[in-house]
Motif scaffolding. Structure first.
Motif, PDB file in Angstrom:
ATOM      1  N   ILE A  68       0.866  -1.183   0.000  1.00 17.79           N
ATOM      2  CA  ILE A  68       0.000   0.000   0.000  1.00 17.79           C
ATOM      3  C   ILE A  68       0.902   1.231   0.000  1.00 17.79           C
ATOM      4  CG2 ILE A  68      -1.788   1.242   1.294  1.00 17.79           C
ATOM      5  CD1 ILE A  68      -2.818  -1.508   2.216  1.00 17.79           C
ATOM      6  N   THR A  72       1.342   7.964  -6.056  1.00 17.35           N
ATOM      7  CA  THR A  72       0.276   7.681  -7.030  1.00 17.35           C
ATOM      8  C   THR A  72       0.711   6.643  -8.072  1.00 17.35           C
ATOM      9  OG1 THR A  72       1.029   9.463  -8.489  1.00 17.35           O
ATOM     10  CG2 THR A  72      -0.652  10.053  -6.867  1.00 17.35           C
ATOM     11  N   LYS A  74       2.203   2.995  -9.408  1.00 24.28           N
ATOM     12  CA  LYS A  74       2.451   1.572  -9.182  1.00 24.28           C
ATOM     13  C   LYS A  74       3.938   1.211  -9.275  1.00 24.28           C
ATOM     14  CE  LYS A  74      -0.228  -1.716 -10.555  1.00 24.28           C
ATOM     15  NZ  LYS A  74      -0.784  -2.658 -11.550  1.00 24.28           N
ATOM     16  N   ILE A  85      -1.154  -1.254  -4.432  1.00 24.94           N
ATOM     17  CA  ILE A  85      -2.239  -0.312  -4.159  1.00 24.94           C
ATOM     18  C   ILE A  85      -1.642   1.076  -3.922  1.00 24.94           C
ATOM     19  CG2 ILE A  85      -4.265   0.157  -2.678  1.00 24.94           C
ATOM     20  CD1 ILE A  85      -4.532  -2.612  -3.826  1.00 24.94           C
ATOM     21  N   PRO A  86      -1.535   1.897  -4.958  1.00 26.38           N
ATOM     22  CA  PRO A  86      -1.022   3.258  -4.746  1.00 26.38           C
ATOM     23  C   PRO A  86      -2.159   4.124  -4.205  1.00 26.38           C
ATOM     24  CG  PRO A  86      -0.867   2.578  -7.071  1.00 26.38           C
ATOM     25  CD  PRO A  86      -1.799   1.648  -6.376  1.00 26.38           C
ATOM     26  N   THR A  87      -1.878   4.854  -3.151  1.00 29.06           N
ATOM     27  CA  THR A  87      -2.948   5.645  -2.534  1.00 29.06           C
ATOM     28  C   THR A  87      -2.885   7.122  -2.914  1.00 29.06           C
ATOM     29  OG1 THR A  87      -1.664   6.227  -0.570  1.00 29.06           O
ATOM     30  CG2 THR A  87      -2.877   4.138  -0.505  1.00 29.06           C
TER      31      THR A  87
ATOM     32  N   GLN B  95     -10.265   7.355  -5.115  1.00 25.72           N
ATOM     33  CA  GLN B  95      -8.953   7.655  -5.698  1.00 25.72           C
ATOM     34  C   GLN B  95      -8.065   6.420  -5.704  1.00 25.72           C
ATOM     35  OE1 GLN B  95      -6.508  11.279  -5.042  1.00 25.72           O
ATOM     36  NE2 GLN B  95      -5.248  10.006  -3.739  1.00 25.72           N
ATOM     37  N   ILE B  96      -8.115   5.662  -4.632  1.00 24.85           N
ATOM     38  CA  ILE B  96      -7.227   4.503  -4.478  1.00 24.85           C
ATOM     39  C   ILE B  96      -7.622   3.393  -5.443  1.00 24.85           C
ATOM     40  CG2 ILE B  96      -6.285   2.846  -2.824  1.00 24.85           C
ATOM     41  CD1 ILE B  96      -6.983   4.879  -0.608  1.00 24.85           C
ATOM     42  N   LEU B  99      -6.268   4.549  -8.815  1.00 27.40           N
ATOM     43  CA  LEU B  99      -4.804   4.514  -8.898  1.00 27.40           C
ATOM     44  C   LEU B  99      -4.256   3.095  -8.938  1.00 27.40           C
ATOM     45  CD1 LEU B  99      -3.738   7.380  -6.454  1.00 27.40           C
ATOM     46  CD2 LEU B  99      -3.542   7.365  -8.945  1.00 27.40           C
ATOM     47  N   SER B 100      -5.011   2.140  -8.412  1.00 28.32           N
ATOM     48  CA  SER B 100      -4.548   0.747  -8.392  1.00 28.32           C
ATOM     49  C   SER B 100      -4.710   0.058  -9.746  1.00 28.32           C
ATOM     50  CB  SER B 100      -5.334  -0.051  -7.343  1.00 28.32           C
ATOM     51  OG  SER B 100      -5.145   0.501  -6.058  1.00 28.32           O
TER      52      SER B 100
END
Lengths: 170, 170, 170, 170
Positions: A68, A72, A74, A85-87, B95-96, B99-100
């Motif tokens: 995680i 933003t 990957k 999981i980019p937050t 958003q997450i 972005l994933s």
């Protein structure tokens, strides 16, 4: 529910010494052998080593490591993360790591790890800290609790194997 | 990199009609048959059906459905989510999800889906919208773009199978 | 409660034309004349002009413009923002702008504005869109609603003055 | 830039004793007398008392207290907050409090405060902890640093007045 347990492993990013690498790798491997999925911050240091260890487990299969990220992108995950999981939320992502956990395990650690332990306490998560790993995990392990909140104390273990024993029984 | 593709499936939560359920389930099943992991909001409606569909796939194995929740509680995920990520961030979790994703697929949808499509556009994500599913997916599909930003247009498909064809080639 | 109203002004960042600048400045000035605090994204484009306009109001006093930033750095706010709130959460900060509002006013706008309108709808916020400003504000104003949710419709106004009339009565 | 300084005041929510209330109120009042705006979590305990104190300052004017809430609802702010920013992000809002600060001042505190001190350290913020207030502010004040990061040490003060002296010179 026989779902796979989600174990958040928290600890310092960046450069870490050989002793810490060994602990993190051992933890990663044994968690997967015990059918636990690893949730981590997806970067380097402890996060990388625990994911690397996971892949050595005989029971390892794709999807057992989740990263995680604060960014933003990957591409900023370490190469051992299966699910990225980019937050885009900077260190606020620490909350998500902790909330995803059935149990949080701390290894060593600086300010980031400390904030995660504190949040895990607030959210009532079971916390296991490996004492010999030093850093904030050791310091907080000795306190056994963070504030006066009525909840299960922090579990202080000496070795990885001891942490695994506890997780097995959850 | 031969990592499994992460496909965000977005669409309305709550009550949905049989036609939408069928589309979501078909998408879920075919994504997994094509070795894609499903990222979704983890709740009911489209999110539940796509995860349910995933589990029908012959190639399905544990870990192929990820639910990124608005709440702080793992228990609020639907029963077909394998990996539960509670964010505690309300709709900011959208958003997450976006972005994933390596690619975002939209089915029908109300305001939540619309905000996700808009964010996916901002973050430069590849967007596929299933036209016949109605709602904002249909409306935005017709526009092909959301603003003047120079980026790949939104891909408008009629059927699930067409979306799968495109994803296969990424 | 006679608290000062908090009005979120949303609209495109970056380069905007003279017509939009004029609308944003007029809105900023009139909001402050009517004792409303301005909440915005704190960057350039509409966000900058509305804050600039605020400072022209006779009733202006320090603290009437609030900028909620996507970055971690206070320095990224425009020079007309009095109170700077860096979130470090990228576009997820749009949720915070919307939640801070007693009423949301939209001017023109691309994908970011669209995501904010959609979230404002989800959170049940009163929404006023200035039709002549174009962009998504115009498009959504014509629809009057975003999905089937039972709530007050979107209020479509032609001119800034009309928006001010409505806000005065809240 | 002669902007008003933004000072984040962090400390325990909920029930607090008279001694802590006194410290928080004194800090609130003196910060405003010294032209500082107060950023806090907007709830009860230390957060409420510091805002209450602010309103006693002769130099107080509307807009000097900002509450950044964990909830989605403006109504959950304490009555002394002028500007209400609901984030809907649970404790992840702690990041925003810290990022908004030119300087962070800690009073007493449990797990929440600890997580904020840790984040303030990570983000390189100037940190002042009031030793006699107890809790984590006292404990961390004694350590002077949180980890090996090269940055300004934590400033340990005995009394509110000492904190004000330092803030005046920033």
């Amino acid at each position: 529910m026989n779902k796979i347990k989600q174990v958040a492993v928290i600890g310092k990013g960046g450069e870490i010494n050989e002793e810490l690498k060994k602990i993190a790798k051992e933890l990663g491997e044994k968690l997967v052998e015990n059918n636990c999925r690893i949730i981590c911050g997806g970067r380097d240091g402890i996060m990388k080593e625990v994911c690397k260890g996971a892949k050595k487990a005989k029971k390892y299969r794709e999807g057992m490591t989740v990263g995680i990220l604060p960014t933003t992108k990957k591409e900023t995950a370490n190469e051992y993360v299966d699910i990225v999981i980019p937050t885009g939320m900077s260190y606020a992502r620490n909350q998500i790591i902790v909330l995803s956990a059935d149990v949080v395990v701390g290894i060593g650690g600086g300010a980031g790890t400390l904030s995660e332990i504190a949040m895990a306490w607030q959210y009532g998560k079971k916390i296991i800290l490996i004492e010999k790993s030093g850093g904030w995990s050791e310091k907080i392990a000795k306190e056994e609790k963070i504030d006066e909140k009525e909840r299960e104390k922090i579990i202080r273990v000496k070795e990885v194997e001891e942490a695994i024993e506890i997780i097995r029984k959850i």
